[in-house]
Design a protein around this motif. Sequence first.
Motif, PDB file in Angstrom:
ATOM      1  N   ALA A   1       0.832  -1.207   0.000  1.00 31.01           N
ATOM      2  CA  ALA A   1       0.000   0.000   0.000  1.00 31.01           C
ATOM      3  C   ALA A   1       0.867   1.259   0.000  1.00 31.01           C
ATOM      4  N   GLY A   2       0.509   2.198  -0.856  1.00 32.18           N
ATOM      5  CA  GLY A   2       1.261   3.442  -0.934  1.00 32.18           C
ATOM      6  C   GLY A   2       0.809   4.250  -2.126  1.00 32.18           C
ATOM      7  N   TYR A   3       1.288   5.476  -2.224  1.00 27.68           N
ATOM      8  CA  TYR A   3       0.961   6.315  -3.366  1.00 27.68           C
ATOM      9  C   TYR A   3       2.102   7.285  -3.612  1.00 27.68           C
ATOM     10  N   GLY A   4       2.108   7.894  -4.782  1.00 26.51           N
ATOM     11  CA  GLY A   4       3.140   8.851  -5.143  1.00 26.51           C
ATOM     12  C   GLY A   4       2.680  10.276  -4.907  1.00 26.51           C
ATOM     13  N   LEU A   5       3.618  11.140  -4.593  1.00 25.53           N
ATOM     14  CA  LEU A   5       3.348  12.563  -4.411  1.00 25.53           C
ATOM     15  C   LEU A   5       4.366  13.352  -5.211  1.00 25.53           C
ATOM     16  N   LEU A   6       3.883  14.255  -6.055  1.00 25.09           N
ATOM     17  CA  LEU A   6       4.774  15.066  -6.869  1.00 25.09           C
ATOM     18  C   LEU A   6       4.644  16.527  -6.456  1.00 25.09           C
ATOM     19  N   GLY A   7       5.764  17.126  -6.093  1.00 23.34           N
ATOM     20  CA  GLY A   7       5.790  18.536  -5.735  1.00 23.34           C
ATOM     21  C   GLY A   7       7.169  18.898  -5.239  1.00 23.34           C
ATOM     22  N   ALA A   8       7.588  20.128  -5.488  1.00 27.92           N
ATOM     23  CA  ALA A   8       8.845  20.600  -4.922  1.00 27.92           C
ATOM     24  C   ALA A   8       8.724  20.615  -3.401  1.00 27.92           C
ATOM     25  N   THR A   9       9.834  20.460  -2.711  1.00 23.25           N
ATOM     26  CA  THR A   9       9.806  20.418  -1.252  1.00 23.25           C
ATOM     27  C   THR A   9       9.145  21.663  -0.679  1.00 23.25           C
ATOM     28  N   GLU A  10       9.394  22.804  -1.267  1.00 21.35           N
ATOM     29  CA  GLU A  10       8.779  24.044  -0.794  1.00 21.35           C
ATOM     30  C   GLU A  10       7.280  24.075  -1.083  1.00 21.35           C
ATOM     31  N   GLU A  11       6.855  23.429  -2.148  1.00 26.55           N
ATOM     32  CA  GLU A  11       5.441  23.445  -2.527  1.00 26.55           C
ATOM     33  C   GLU A  11       4.580  22.533  -1.660  1.00 26.55           C
ATOM     34  N   VAL A  12       5.157  21.455  -1.189  1.00 27.00           N
ATOM     35  CA  VAL A  12       4.396  20.458  -0.433  1.00 27.00           C
ATOM     36  C   VAL A  12       4.113  20.968   0.977  1.00 27.00           C
ATOM     37  N   THR A  13       2.857  20.937   1.372  1.00 21.05           N
ATOM     38  CA  THR A  13       2.493  21.393   2.709  1.00 21.05           C
ATOM     39  C   THR A  13       2.864  20.351   3.756  1.00 21.05           C
ATOM     40  N   ASP A  14       2.845  20.776   5.004  1.00 19.15           N
ATOM     41  CA  ASP A  14       3.125  19.848   6.098  1.00 19.15           C
ATOM     42  C   ASP A  14       2.115  18.703   6.088  1.00 19.15           C
ATOM     43  N   ALA A  15       0.843  19.035   5.866  1.00 17.11           N
ATOM     44  CA  ALA A  15      -0.191  18.000   5.856  1.00 17.11           C
ATOM     45  C   ALA A  15       0.024  17.007   4.714  1.00 17.11           C
ATOM     46  N   GLU A  16       0.399  17.514   3.537  1.00 17.91           N
ATOM     47  CA  GLU A  16       0.635  16.629   2.384  1.00 17.91           C
ATOM     48  C   GLU A  16       1.827  15.709   2.635  1.00 17.91           C
ATOM     49  N   ALA A  17       2.894  16.262   3.213  1.00 26.44           N
ATOM     50  CA  ALA A  17       4.082  15.455   3.493  1.00 26.44           C
ATOM     51  C   ALA A  17       3.794  14.397   4.550  1.00 26.44           C
ATOM     52  N   ARG A  18       3.079  14.797   5.596  1.00 21.58           N
ATOM     53  CA  ARG A  18       2.769  13.830   6.656  1.00 21.58           C
ATOM     54  C   ARG A  18       1.878  12.707   6.162  1.00 21.58           C
ATOM     55  N   GLN A  19       0.925  13.040   5.316  1.00 28.42           N
ATOM     56  CA  GLN A  19       0.050  11.995   4.775  1.00 28.42           C
ATOM     57  C   GLN A  19       0.847  11.017   3.910  1.00 28.42           C
TER      58      GLN A  19
END
Length: 282
Positions: free
Chosen positions: A86-104
């Motif tokens: 189980a897992g998924y991919g996340l695309l975004g620059a480190t600065e663009e990704v919010t804390d909530a998005e990174a934690r999820q």
Amino acid sequence: MKKQKVWLVTGASRGFGKEIVKAALEAGDRVVATVRSNATGLQEQLGNPADLMVVTLDVTREDEVKQGVAAAVAHFGHIDVLVNNAGYGLLGATEEVTDAEARQQFDTNVFGLLNLTRAILPVMRAQQGGHIINISSLFGYGATVPGLGLYGATKYAVEGITEGLAQELAPLGIKVTAVAPGLFSTDFVTADSFRFSATALEAYGATVGKTRGAVAGLHGNQPGDPVKLAAVLIRLAAMEQPPLHLPVGTDAWNMLQAKTAAILEEAKAWEPVIKATDHVQG
């Protein structure tokens, strides 16, 4: 006579997970497949086989994971192979990704894996055997594509966790393998399995922006065959001495070679500085 294994496969509603479930059933084994919703739908899609149990759970919810594992053991009696898929991919620059998005992202790809592993280990220790297969990624070898750094970081974590587990579990008769697939023609880059950061800054248009634009064209054009990857896992589960790390796909193999060579080349250039920090022996 072949011993009938019991598999537990997370993220089984699509992609690698579904193909692994099908391959294990075709090999004559029994399978517990976990999905976040529509358990009946998967059961029906696969023809309602008697050797399949579908459990609804969210890997990020430890209580659901414990209940799901307990139900699986009550139904089949034991679990021989855990596939943390189980897992998924996340695309975004480190600065663009919010804390909530990174934690999820980390909650699913890393802490979800840990939830399943902790829940399954008492079962495997009691059996004095088992095999944990953690699905990593070629990006766990090198986060070289702009915008995939945080996703790659979750897969670096999977590789490290797998190495640590192998040392801890070898004396207990439990095997551990990190399987790092390259790009395979699953639905991984569709909305259900791949997400973009909500923020897209113009400053990263030439780097992350290009990756965003390329993703849509990638779907369906990946070089790997997921059916063949599932067959590799069937072979792994039958091995007495499986590998600790296994890249799967030519692109994963190339990524591993290139990253290893680049690290060594850079380190050699700095060797005098690296070694100059030791205490002088006198």
